[in-house]
Motif scaffolding. Structure first.
Motif, PDB file in Angstrom:
ATOM      1  N   ASP A 142       3.136   5.248  -3.553  1.00 52.55           N
ATOM      2  CA  ASP A 142       4.043   4.502  -2.668  1.00 52.55           C
ATOM      3  C   ASP A 142       5.491   4.906  -2.952  1.00 52.55           C
ATOM      4  OD1 ASP A 142       5.031   2.727  -0.833  1.00 52.55           O
ATOM      5  OD2 ASP A 142       4.668   0.935  -2.072  1.00 52.55           O
ATOM      6  N   ASN A 173       8.118   5.397  -1.079  1.00 44.64           N
ATOM      7  CA  ASN A 173       9.243   4.644  -0.499  1.00 44.64           C
ATOM      8  C   ASN A 173       9.176   3.148  -0.839  1.00 44.64           C
ATOM      9  OD1 ASN A 173       7.167   3.760   1.109  1.00 44.64           O
ATOM     10  ND2 ASN A 173       8.022   4.518   3.038  1.00 44.64           N
ATOM     11  N   ASN A 207       7.431   0.601  -0.041  1.00 41.78           N
ATOM     12  CA  ASN A 207       7.326  -0.434   0.999  1.00 41.78           C
ATOM     13  C   ASN A 207       6.015  -1.204   0.903  1.00 41.78           C
ATOM     14  OD1 ASN A 207       5.558   1.453   1.928  1.00 41.78           O
ATOM     15  ND2 ASN A 207       6.352   1.533   4.013  1.00 41.78           N
ATOM     16  N   LYS A 235       3.065  -0.106   1.242  1.00 43.69           N
ATOM     17  CA  LYS A 235       2.036   0.412   2.146  1.00 43.69           C
ATOM     18  C   LYS A 235       1.849   1.919   1.946  1.00 43.69           C
ATOM     19  CE  LYS A 235       4.191  -0.872   5.958  1.00 43.69           C
ATOM     20  NZ  LYS A 235       4.698  -1.608   7.133  1.00 43.69           N
ATOM     21  N   PRO A 236       0.655   2.418   2.223  1.00 45.25           N
ATOM     22  CA  PRO A 236       0.492   3.868   2.210  1.00 45.25           C
ATOM     23  C   PRO A 236       0.964   4.431   3.557  1.00 45.25           C
ATOM     24  CG  PRO A 236      -1.626   2.779   2.575  1.00 45.25           C
ATOM     25  CD  PRO A 236      -0.591   1.697   2.515  1.00 45.25           C
ATOM     26  N   ASP A 237       2.044   5.157   3.568  1.00 40.96           N
ATOM     27  CA  ASP A 237       2.535   5.747   4.817  1.00 40.96           C
ATOM     28  C   ASP A 237       1.813   7.074   5.045  1.00 40.96           C
ATOM     29  OD1 ASP A 237       5.021   3.990   5.628  1.00 40.96           O
ATOM     30  OD2 ASP A 237       5.028   4.208   3.442  1.00 40.96           O
ATOM     31  N   GLU A 243       2.345   9.937   2.830  1.00 40.87           N
ATOM     32  CA  GLU A 243       2.130   9.722   1.392  1.00 40.87           C
ATOM     33  C   GLU A 243       0.701  10.074   0.952  1.00 40.87           C
ATOM     34  OE1 GLU A 243       5.419   6.164   0.609  1.00 40.87           O
ATOM     35  OE2 GLU A 243       3.376   5.584   1.120  1.00 40.87           O
TER      36      GLU A 243
HETATM   37 CA   LIG Z   1       4.779   3.619   1.263  1.00 40.45          CA
END
Ligand SMILES: [Ca+2]
Ligand SMILES: [Ca+2]
Ligand SMILES: [Ca+2]
Length: 321
Positions: free
Chosen positions: A138, A140, A142, A144-146, A149
């Motif tokens: 993670d 960034n 946030n 969540k898995p973007d 990523e």
């Molecule tokens: Ca993330």
């Protein structure tokens, strides 16, 4: 999951639960081949299920159990209950591409020279249903898995000429009439892949419920990923005795949980171009069924997941390969 193996695998889970946890002191490195005899396989470090989306399969709506009115959120919670804590059950990911996304209370660290985690499955000798493991840090922060990523763990078949990277499968929801039929039949779930093939997946005589995830409202589901080569062989030549041998390393539900090559080094992660990446650790793990295979009366090959163990948190020093 192969159809008759459920009871056997539950039995295997029970047997493993008798193994003593921490039989060596926390500062000792177990020899590679001992890894795992000293780990308890009956707890899991998974604390979140962010998404559970199986592809159609014979254990879908059963592992975990769907009940009328269940939403995606409720199914995620049911999946979490099955693969967290210390009373592990399992979830079945169904056919090709079906997946689960899991999270943890703390980052699983990537320690150089060592393997970092194990995804628990229900594989045993000649009953391997490999799933590909994706990992996300993670970056960034946030929570969540973007999309950017995610990285793939490069397993032993990554460069096999028969592995199809960028495979794509679409499954179409069967009619209620077909769902209601209780006998086995061939033309059940319609599918189309991006290799120019289309057809139907069968319904077998052992599993009478709908094979399409009923909490999902869309009438078709598309999954993308890498497809590993088929591993099923009928050794009888008459359809009676199917074996599904394991691949060497780097997958879920492939090697037996107690085998060192069930354990994963985060350093095996690669980007979309196959280039190695260095991650400080992982916050999310996604596993998807990487087979598109029917093994006769055993039914479709589907990856099962019953948890994840953070090897560092468990104080095991497992050398990489
Ligand atoms: Ca993330
Ligand atoms: Ca399995
Ligand atoms: Ca590592």
């Amino acid at each position: 999951m192969k159809t008759t193996k459920l009871k056997l695998s539950l039995l295997a889970t029970l047997c493993l639960s008798a193994i003593t946890f921490y039989s060596c002191s926390s500062d000792d490195s177990p020899a590679a081949e001992e890894l795992v005899d000293s780990i308890s396989y009956t707890y899991s470090d998974v604390t979140k299920v962010l998404d559970f989306r199986p592809a159609p399969g014979q254990f879908v709506n059963e592992l975990p159990k769907y009940e009328e009115g269940d939403t995606q959120e409720i199914m995620n919670q049911k999946a979490l209950k099955a693969i967290s804590g210390n009373k592990l059950s399992m979830v079945s990911l169904g056919g090709f591409g079906g997946y689960i996304v899991m999270g943890f209370d703390q980052t699983i660290k990537n320690i150089d020279g060592r393997r970092d985690f194990i995804v628990l499955g229900n594989a045993f000798k000649n009953s391997s249903e490999p799933g590909i493991i994706m990992v996300a840090h993670d970056k960034n922060k946030n929570g969540k898995p973007d999309e950017d990523e995610w990285y793939e763990i490069k397993g032993s078949e990554y460069s096999n000429a028969k592995t199809i990277h960028n495979y794509e499968m679409t499954f179409y929801k069967p009619s209620a009439d077909l769902d209601a039929k209780e006998e086995g039949f061939d033309e059940y779930v319609k599918y189309k892949n991006n290799q120019g093939k289309e057809g139907y997946k069968p319904k077998n005589i052992y599993h009478k419920q709908s094979y399409y995830p009923l909490w999902i409202k869309e009438t078709s589901l598309t999954f993308k990923g890498a497809k590993l080569p088929n591993n099923a062989t009928d050794t009888s030549g008459k359809g009676a005795n199917w074996i599904l041998p394991e691949y060497e390393y780097g997958y879920a539900d492939n090697q037996v949980n107690s085998h060192i090559d069930a354990a994963i080094d985060i350093n095996w992660a690669v980007d979309k171009n196959g280039k190695s990446v260095q991650l400080p650790g992982v916050d999310f793990i996604k596993v998807y069924t990487a087979m598109d295979q029917e093994a006769g009366w055993l039914g479709e090959t589907s990856t099962e997941v019953s948890g994840v163990i953070d090897l560092h948190k468990a104080k095991f020093k497992v050398p990489t390969r």
